[in-house]
Design an enzyme around this catalytic site. Sequence first.
Site, short mmCIF file in Angstrom:
data_model
loop_
_atom_site.label_atom_id
_atom_site.label_comp_id
_atom_site.label_asym_id
_atom_site.label_seq_id
_atom_site.Cartn_x
_atom_site.Cartn_y
_atom_site.Cartn_z
N LYS A 54 -27.54 18.87 -17.75
CA LYS A 54 -28.57 17.58 -18.48
C LYS A 54 -28.96 16.82 -17.11
O LYS A 54 -30.12 16.47 -17.13
CB LYS A 54 -27.48 16.84 -19.17
CG LYS A 54 -27.17 17.60 -20.63
CD LYS A 54 -25.95 16.82 -21.21
CE LYS A 54 -25.60 17.65 -22.63
NZ LYS A 54 -24.64 17.11 -23.36
N GLN A 98 -20.05 12.59 -22.31
CA GLN A 98 -19.69 13.84 -22.77
C GLN A 98 -18.46 14.10 -23.32
O GLN A 98 -17.37 13.55 -22.79
CB GLN A 98 -19.70 14.87 -21.28
CG GLN A 98 -19.65 16.30 -21.55
CD GLN A 98 -20.93 16.92 -22.27
OE1 GLN A 98 -21.98 16.52 -21.97
NE2 GLN A 98 -20.66 17.78 -23.33
N ASP A 121 -27.67 10.30 -27.79
CA ASP A 121 -27.09 11.60 -28.50
C ASP A 121 -27.22 11.28 -30.05
O ASP A 121 -27.03 12.47 -30.48
CB ASP A 121 -25.68 11.55 -28.20
CG ASP A 121 -25.17 12.81 -27.09
OD1 ASP A 121 -25.93 13.68 -27.25
OD2 ASP A 121 -24.12 12.53 -26.78
#
Length: 297
Positions: A54, A98, A121
């Site tokens: 990412k 995460q 997200d």
Amino acid sequence: MTASIIDGKAIAAKLSEETADAVKRLTAEHGVEPGLAVVLVGENPASEIYVRSKTAKTAATNMRSLLYKLPETVKAEELFELIDKLNTDPTVHGILVQLPLPPQIDSQRVIEAISPAKDVDGFHPLTAGLLSTGLPGIVPCTPLACIMLAKHVHGSLAGLEAVVIGRSNIVGKPLAQLLLMENATVTIAHSKTRDLPDVCRRADIDFAAVGRPEMVRGDWIKPGATVIDVGINRVPAEDGKSKLVGDVAFAEASQVAGAITPVPGGVGPMTIACLMLNTLKAACAQNGLEAPSISPS
Ligand code: NAP
């Protein structure tokens, strides 16, 4: 029948290229450089790999990448302080923590602590509410990736029978909402669904988001149907090492399906490309600018 392979890597590369160009224009014309902050807690090897790809993709898309690594033993309050700081930093437009997180930290509280404007997200309850009521907002990356891949094959999804296996808040439920918005007829299956193979055989498009290696067999698939495999499962390989497989038995399913995503190289790279797109859109929204319309096909 041998299915055509939906090349998620190539489609993601095209989406990323368009996003990178739009980011360049945004920075040149408005002086806004989108910034994505990624927070990694602990040393989970899979999380480290995801975070590495990412952050690399963020830089490759001309955006500012910030990585915060916290120890496995970090106190929850320290993580919340960092999130508060990032929430109010005008140079940070997207925040991603995460998952999974160590047991002393309540993941749901973390999801809710991220400012909905920076929730790239798409996991915040407010973001989920906007999606389910059809209001504009950030769309979670993996479900968005699935829709883009399905539309790459079908163009329009209107009137198609879609079966989503899995009802998680991060994949199955938002994916079903997006399919409804595309006018598909949607069935959501889960662990209590009866006769799952029969349910799947009805589908023009099967989406598997279960987390069970190769659960969906070839004879669950209607001949010619499209199969989008979200699963990422690490299993032992013949050479004594390990390998990644999806939730679909690829060798069998590709003999029956019309089109199928591979694992790896399907939904995974598209998810990261959609994260970049979400960060760009969040940066535009936070600066009162209209987001560019970008799609890979
Ligand atoms: P999750 O939260 O564990 O949810 C799994 C879902 O599958 C649940 O709704 C569960 O049903 C259902 N399920 C479990 N066993 C089943 C069975 N035997 N028959 C039918 N349904 C069953 O998983 P998730 O977070 O949605 O992730 C799903 C998979 O996608 C995982 O492999 C994950 O690694 C992968 N993933 C990939 C990406 C990507 O970028 N490619 C992103 C996110 C996730 P119940 O609700 O009844 O328990």
